[in-house]
Design a protein around this motif. Structure first.
Motif, PDB file in Angstrom:
ATOM      1  N   PHE A   1      -8.367  -1.152   3.147  1.00  0.00           N
ATOM      2  CA  PHE A   1      -8.791  -2.470   2.668  1.00  0.00           C
ATOM      3  C   PHE A   1      -9.633  -3.115   3.770  1.00  0.00           C
ATOM      4  CE2 PHE A   1      -7.718  -7.049   1.732  1.00  0.00           C
ATOM      5  CZ  PHE A   1      -8.388  -7.105   0.514  1.00  0.00           C
ATOM      6  N   LYS A   2     -10.931  -2.931   3.684  1.00  0.00           N
ATOM      7  CA  LYS A   2     -11.832  -3.339   4.765  1.00  0.00           C
ATOM      8  C   LYS A   2     -12.126  -4.838   4.716  1.00  0.00           C
ATOM      9  CE  LYS A   2     -14.135   1.149   5.247  1.00  0.00           C
ATOM     10  NZ  LYS A   2     -13.552   1.402   6.567  1.00  0.00           N
ATOM     11  N   LEU A   3     -12.125  -5.443   5.908  1.00  0.00           N
ATOM     12  CA  LEU A   3     -12.449  -6.858   6.067  1.00  0.00           C
ATOM     13  C   LEU A   3     -13.629  -7.004   7.019  1.00  0.00           C
ATOM     14  CD1 LEU A   3      -8.833  -8.293   6.655  1.00  0.00           C
ATOM     15  CD2 LEU A   3     -10.060  -8.144   4.486  1.00  0.00           C
ATOM     16  N   GLN A   4     -14.430  -8.018   6.767  1.00  0.00           N
ATOM     17  CA  GLN A   4     -15.496  -8.381   7.688  1.00  0.00           C
ATOM     18  C   GLN A   4     -15.414  -9.877   7.933  1.00  0.00           C
ATOM     19  OE1 GLN A   4     -19.456  -6.931   6.752  1.00  0.00           O
ATOM     20  NE2 GLN A   4     -20.414  -8.655   7.823  1.00  0.00           N
ATOM     21  N   ASP A   5     -15.106 -10.259   9.175  1.00  0.00           N
ATOM     22  CA  ASP A   5     -14.880 -11.668   9.494  1.00  0.00           C
ATOM     23  C   ASP A   5     -13.832 -12.262   8.562  1.00  0.00           C
ATOM     24  OD1 ASP A   5     -16.796 -11.585  11.531  1.00  0.00           O
ATOM     25  OD2 ASP A   5     -18.416 -12.065  10.141  1.00  0.00           O
ATOM     26  N   CYS A   6     -12.767 -11.511   8.336  1.00  0.00           N
ATOM     27  CA  CYS A   6     -11.608 -11.922   7.538  1.00  0.00           C
ATOM     28  C   CYS A   6     -11.877 -11.948   6.036  1.00  0.00           C
ATOM     29  CB  CYS A   6     -11.089 -13.306   7.984  1.00  0.00           C
ATOM     30  SG  CYS A   6     -10.720 -13.424   9.748  1.00  0.00           S
ATOM     31  N   VAL A   7     -13.038 -11.518   5.600  1.00  0.00           N
ATOM     32  CA  VAL A   7     -13.402 -11.536   4.187  1.00  0.00           C
ATOM     33  C   VAL A   7     -13.338 -10.112   3.635  1.00  0.00           C
ATOM     34  CG1 VAL A   7     -15.205 -12.070   2.506  1.00  0.00           C
ATOM     35  CG2 VAL A   7     -14.902 -13.533   4.524  1.00  0.00           C
ATOM     36  N   PRO A   8     -12.625  -9.899   2.504  1.00  0.00           N
ATOM     37  CA  PRO A   8     -12.547  -8.548   1.932  1.00  0.00           C
ATOM     38  C   PRO A   8     -13.923  -8.023   1.537  1.00  0.00           C
ATOM     39  CG  PRO A   8     -10.911 -10.007   0.935  1.00  0.00           C
ATOM     40  CD  PRO A   8     -11.817 -10.869   1.750  1.00  0.00           C
ATOM     41  N   LYS A   9     -14.183  -6.789   1.903  1.00  0.00           N
ATOM     42  CA  LYS A   9     -15.444  -6.145   1.551  1.00  0.00           C
ATOM     43  C   LYS A   9     -15.240  -4.944   0.624  1.00  0.00           C
ATOM     44  CE  LYS A   9     -18.213  -8.907   3.648  1.00  0.00           C
ATOM     45  NZ  LYS A   9     -19.139  -9.731   2.835  1.00  0.00           N
ATOM     46  N   SER A  10     -14.008  -4.549   0.427  1.00  0.00           N
ATOM     47  CA  SER A  10     -13.727  -3.382  -0.407  1.00  0.00           C
ATOM     48  C   SER A  10     -13.827  -3.739  -1.887  1.00  0.00           C
ATOM     49  CB  SER A  10     -12.324  -2.845  -0.117  1.00  0.00           C
ATOM     50  OG  SER A  10     -12.232  -2.349   1.197  1.00  0.00           O
ATOM     51  N   LYS A  11     -14.340  -2.798  -2.647  1.00  0.00           N
ATOM     52  CA  LYS A  11     -14.338  -2.874  -4.095  1.00  0.00           C
ATOM     53  C   LYS A  11     -13.284  -1.893  -4.610  1.00  0.00           C
ATOM     54  CE  LYS A  11     -17.974  -5.624  -4.286  1.00  0.00           C
ATOM     55  NZ  LYS A  11     -17.904  -7.009  -4.821  1.00  0.00           N
ATOM     56  N   PHE A  12     -12.961  -2.007  -5.888  1.00  0.00           N
ATOM     57  CA  PHE A  12     -11.953  -1.109  -6.445  1.00  0.00           C
ATOM     58  C   PHE A  12     -12.341   0.356  -6.244  1.00  0.00           C
ATOM     59  CE2 PHE A  12      -9.918   1.161 -10.036  1.00  0.00           C
ATOM     60  CZ  PHE A  12      -8.594   0.848  -9.750  1.00  0.00           C
ATOM     61  N   GLY A  13     -13.615   0.645  -6.398  1.00  0.00           N
ATOM     62  CA  GLY A  13     -14.080   2.021  -6.269  1.00  0.00           C
ATOM     63  C   GLY A  13     -14.192   2.513  -4.850  1.00  0.00           C
ATOM     64  N   THR A  14     -14.122   1.600  -3.871  1.00  0.00           N
ATOM     65  CA  THR A  14     -14.264   2.004  -2.473  1.00  0.00           C
ATOM     66  C   THR A  14     -12.974   1.830  -1.668  1.00  0.00           C
ATOM     67  OG1 THR A  14     -15.065  -0.197  -1.803  1.00  0.00           O
ATOM     68  CG2 THR A  14     -16.710   1.412  -2.514  1.00  0.00           C
ATOM     69  N   LEU A  15     -11.886   1.460  -2.330  1.00  0.00           N
ATOM     70  CA  LEU A  15     -10.617   1.268  -1.628  1.00  0.00           C
ATOM     71  C   LEU A  15     -10.058   2.573  -1.095  1.00  0.00           C
ATOM     72  CD1 LEU A  15      -8.765  -1.310  -3.902  1.00  0.00           C
ATOM     73  CD2 LEU A  15      -9.341  -1.632  -1.500  1.00  0.00           C
ATOM     74  N   GLY A  16     -10.437   3.686  -1.722  1.00  0.00           N
ATOM     75  CA  GLY A  16      -9.935   4.985  -1.278  1.00  0.00           C
ATOM     76  C   GLY A  16      -8.724   5.466  -2.043  1.00  0.00           C
ATOM     77  N   LEU A  17      -8.551   4.997  -3.279  1.00  0.00           N
ATOM     78  CA  LEU A  17      -7.439   5.490  -4.089  1.00  0.00           C
ATOM     79  C   LEU A  17      -7.591   6.998  -4.299  1.00  0.00           C
ATOM     80  CD1 LEU A  17      -7.337   2.684  -6.802  1.00  0.00           C
ATOM     81  CD2 LEU A  17      -5.938   2.864  -4.749  1.00  0.00           C
ATOM     82  N   MET A  18      -6.475   7.708  -4.194  1.00  0.00           N
ATOM     83  CA  MET A  18      -6.527   9.159  -4.322  1.00  0.00           C
ATOM     84  C   MET A  18      -6.996   9.558  -5.717  1.00  0.00           C
ATOM     85  SD  MET A  18      -3.362  10.771  -2.197  1.00  0.00           S
ATOM     86  CE  MET A  18      -4.284  12.240  -1.780  1.00  0.00           C
ATOM     87  N   ARG A  19      -7.834  10.569  -5.781  1.00  0.00           N
ATOM     88  CA  ARG A  19      -8.326  11.077  -7.058  1.00  0.00           C
ATOM     89  C   ARG A  19      -7.447  12.232  -7.536  1.00  0.00           C
ATOM     90  NH1 ARG A  19     -13.211   8.709  -7.964  1.00  0.00           N
ATOM     91  NH2 ARG A  19     -14.214   7.753  -6.156  1.00  0.00           N
ATOM     92  N   SER A  20      -7.543  12.504  -8.804  1.00  0.00           N
ATOM     93  CA  SER A  20      -6.643  13.483  -9.411  1.00  0.00           C
ATOM     94  C   SER A  20      -6.741  14.855  -8.752  1.00  0.00           C
ATOM     95  CB  SER A  20      -6.927  13.603 -10.911  1.00  0.00           C
ATOM     96  OG  SER A  20      -8.262  13.999 -11.140  1.00  0.00           O
ATOM     97  N   VAL A  21      -7.940  15.232  -8.297  1.00  0.00           N
ATOM     98  CA  VAL A  21      -8.111  16.556  -7.692  1.00  0.00           C
ATOM     99  C   VAL A  21      -7.415  16.660  -6.336  1.00  0.00           C
ATOM    100  CG1 VAL A  21     -10.268  17.049  -8.896  1.00  0.00           C
ATOM    101  CG2 VAL A  21     -10.329  15.819  -6.694  1.00  0.00           C
ATOM    102  N   ASP A  22      -7.046  15.529  -5.744  1.00  0.00           N
ATOM    103  CA  ASP A  22      -6.391  15.533  -4.432  1.00  0.00           C
ATOM    104  C   ASP A  22      -4.879  15.390  -4.523  1.00  0.00           C
ATOM    105  OD1 ASP A  22      -8.753  15.772  -2.895  1.00  0.00           O
ATOM    106  OD2 ASP A  22      -9.167  13.633  -3.142  1.00  0.00           O
ATOM    107  N   ILE A  23      -4.357  15.260  -5.724  1.00  0.00           N
ATOM    108  CA  ILE A  23      -2.919  15.063  -5.882  1.00  0.00           C
ATOM    109  C   ILE A  23      -2.196  16.406  -5.731  1.00  0.00           C
ATOM    110  CG2 ILE A  23      -1.091  14.381  -7.479  1.00  0.00           C
ATOM    111  CD1 ILE A  23      -3.055  12.370  -8.681  1.00  0.00           C
ATOM    112  N   PRO A  24      -1.236  16.492  -4.809  1.00  0.00           N
ATOM    113  CA  PRO A  24      -0.531  17.767  -4.589  1.00  0.00           C
ATOM    114  C   PRO A  24       0.595  17.962  -5.594  1.00  0.00           C
ATOM    115  CG  PRO A  24       0.319  16.117  -3.096  1.00  0.00           C
ATOM    116  CD  PRO A  24      -0.795  15.440  -3.878  1.00  0.00           C
ATOM    117  N   GLU A  25       1.197  19.124  -5.549  1.00  0.00           N
ATOM    118  CA  GLU A  25       2.408  19.371  -6.330  1.00  0.00           C
ATOM    119  C   GLU A  25       3.540  18.530  -5.743  1.00  0.00           C
ATOM    120  OE1 GLU A  25       5.630  22.963  -7.193  1.00  0.00           O
ATOM    121  OE2 GLU A  25       3.742  23.394  -6.142  1.00  0.00           O
ATOM    122  N   ILE A  26       4.276  17.847  -6.602  1.00  0.00           N
ATOM    123  CA  ILE A  26       5.394  17.015  -6.154  1.00  0.00           C
ATOM    124  C   ILE A  26       6.667  17.530  -6.812  1.00  0.00           C
ATOM    125  CG2 ILE A  26       6.368  14.682  -6.077  1.00  0.00           C
ATOM    126  CD1 ILE A  26       3.473  13.631  -6.341  1.00  0.00           C
TER     127      ILE A  26
END
Length: 482
Positions: free
Chosen positions: A397-422
């Motif tokens: 969750f990136k901040l610049q001068d205390c202001v959020p700069k992240s968007k939903f698509g850039t937050l880094g949520l794991m994608r389905s291809v990266d999900i391991p066996e659980i």
């Protein structure tokens, strides 16, 4: 805000999905209520995605210094640590979250010498508040990472040092509470041991404990009412189901107690006008606390049903009520063996890396007491593991001068291809707690041990400690740079 008596306000819970802590803060409630009152019509308030990201409280950023000692056999002798929380521009629940981070910083182990200092700071950053794990994710990440360093110095394996120090029934936790009969941390370690040996050295593991129930001397009562109406049993309980599945669990408990099919039982939802107050959906408490109230009132209905010769129609119109409260001791209570919480759940997670350093498998062994709903607990564990993997490896969750700069698509949520066996493993002891059919919470603890297990796996791989989250120099961070 209006100066009204609470009875004038009716709250009806809808099935809106997981809260993960975010629903403990006020968001649109007061705005919507004011508009509805002024306009005399139904009002819906909606945040845009950017507004939601900027406004809703996040997990507290933590800086900590942990020093853990042991003797020549790897038996822990003491912990000293400082924990600093960035709570942002508003306090929110910084105090309770910090308290939980500190009380759980000792881990699920058997030693009593510790000095823990916690500080919360206001900053100009976005507010932080309750988030799944309630501060324990941060402090346990630090402790479990340090444990592997200590094991290395002693010359024993990370699994062995944890097994030697693991809390057991009738032994004393660092907070002075005597571990109850259902405690099964060692059994979770034993459950992952075959996988630890099979995949060694490409493995990392971590343990965790998490309270079930609010505890620490605070009021924590479960209440429930059952009504027989037209040949069916209606459940009235103010416990909000926000995805953890307690509404289904309550139906199962009533069915189990009365020996009736689930088709004869109906959960009426959560409505403050008609349901008895059963407290907040927080602290992994509803299955245990409200579940015991459900069990108790079901026992009363069973007695009446037996008197009626098993004819449910003879009870038509009757109502039954029960509640459950088990007192706990305040923090710092001057009593021998203070009871901080009604119960604790325990877990051990094992993370396996492939040759590229990608997480290929997670084995999650959990002591949550009696497993009432296998499908629900599987979902809780899988979701918790994935949340912890994102927290550890990709989300920022990136901040610049205390202001959020992240968007939903850039937050880094794991994608389905990266999900391991659980793979989930449920550990149930023969001797369980005598309440709620022996069940304990799962909602929060599922997200705690995975992140330190990932760090420990990478440390075993290259000898480099990664104390910052998300971690640097991993398969995921290097892939992002490319």
């Amino acid at each position: 805000m209006f100066g009204w008596d609470p009875e004038k306000v009716v709250v009806e819970n809808k099935l809106v999905g997981g809260g993960f802590g975010g629903k403990e803060d006020v968001t649109t409630q007061h705005i919507s209520a004011l508009c509805a009152y002024k306009l005399n019509r139904p009002v819906k308030a909606k945040f845009s995605r950017d507004e939601s990201l900027a406004f809703h409280p996040k997990r507290h950023a933590m800086h900590g210094t942990f020093t853990l000692g042991c003797d020549e056999n790897g038996i822990f002798t003491g912990l000293d640590c400082d924990i600093y929380f960035d709570t942002g521009a508003y306090a929110s629940l910084c105090g309770p979250v910090l308290e939980r981070a500190c009380t759980h910083a000792v881990g699920p182990y058997c030693y009593q010498n510790h000095d823990i200092r916690g500080y919360g700071y206001y900053t100009n950053n976005p507010p932080a508040g309750a988030f799944r794990g309630f501060g324990v994710c941060q402090s346990e990440f630090a402790l479990e990472s340090v444990i592997d360093l200590l094991a290395e110095k002693v010359g024993i394996s990370p699994w062995e040092i944890r097994y030697r120090n693991a809390i057991e029934p009738e032994k004393v936790l660092p907070n002075g509470q005597i571990a109850d009969c259902s405690t099964a941390l060692k059994e979770t370690l034993e459950a992952v041991k075959p996988y630890y040996d099979k995949y060694y050295p490409n493995v990392g593991l971590a343990c965790a404990m998490k309270n079930a129930g609010v505890g620490v001397g605070l009021p924590d009562t479960g209440r429930a009412r059952l009504k027989i109406n037209d040949g069916k049993i209606e459940i009235y309980c103010g416990a909000s189901d926000i995805g953890q599945g307690c509404a289904t669990v309550f139906v199962q408990m009533v069915s189990e107690s009365l020996g009736l099919p689930k088709s004869k039982i109906k959960n009426m939802g959560s409505n403050s006008e008609v349901d008895p107050d059963s407290g907040t959906t927080s602290g992994s408490r509803q299955t245990l606390i409200s579940g015991e109230a459900i069990r108790r009132v079901s026992v009363e209905v069973k007695a009446a049903l037996d008197e009626a010769g098993g004819d449910l129609d003879k009870l038509n119109g009757r109502e039954f009520y029960a509640e459950y409260f088990e007192p706990t001791d305040k923090l710092g209570a001057d009593v021998p063996f203070p009871k901080s919480h009604v119960a604790y759940a325990y877990a051990t997670h094992l993370v396996v890396l492939d040759d590229e350093g990608k997480v290929s498998k997670v084995i999650a062994a959990h002591d949550s007491g009696k497993v009432v709903n296998p499908i629900s607990i599987q979902g809780q564990i899988e979701g918790g593991v994935l949340m912890s993997l994102g927290y550890a490896l990709t989300e920022d969750f990136k901040l610049q001068d205390c202001v959020p700069k992240s968007k939903f698509g850039t937050l880094g949520l794991m994608r389905s291809v990266d999900i391991p066996e659980i793979q989930a493993i449920y550990v149930e002891k023969k001797e369980l707690l005598g309440v709620a059919y022996g069940s304990k919470g799962i909602g929060e603890i599922a997200t705690i041990p995975t992140a330190p297990a990932v760090q420990n796996a990478y440390y075993k791989r290259d000898g480099k400690l990664r104390p910052k989250l998300p971690m640097d120099d991993t398969y995921y961070s290097n892939k992002k740079k490319k």
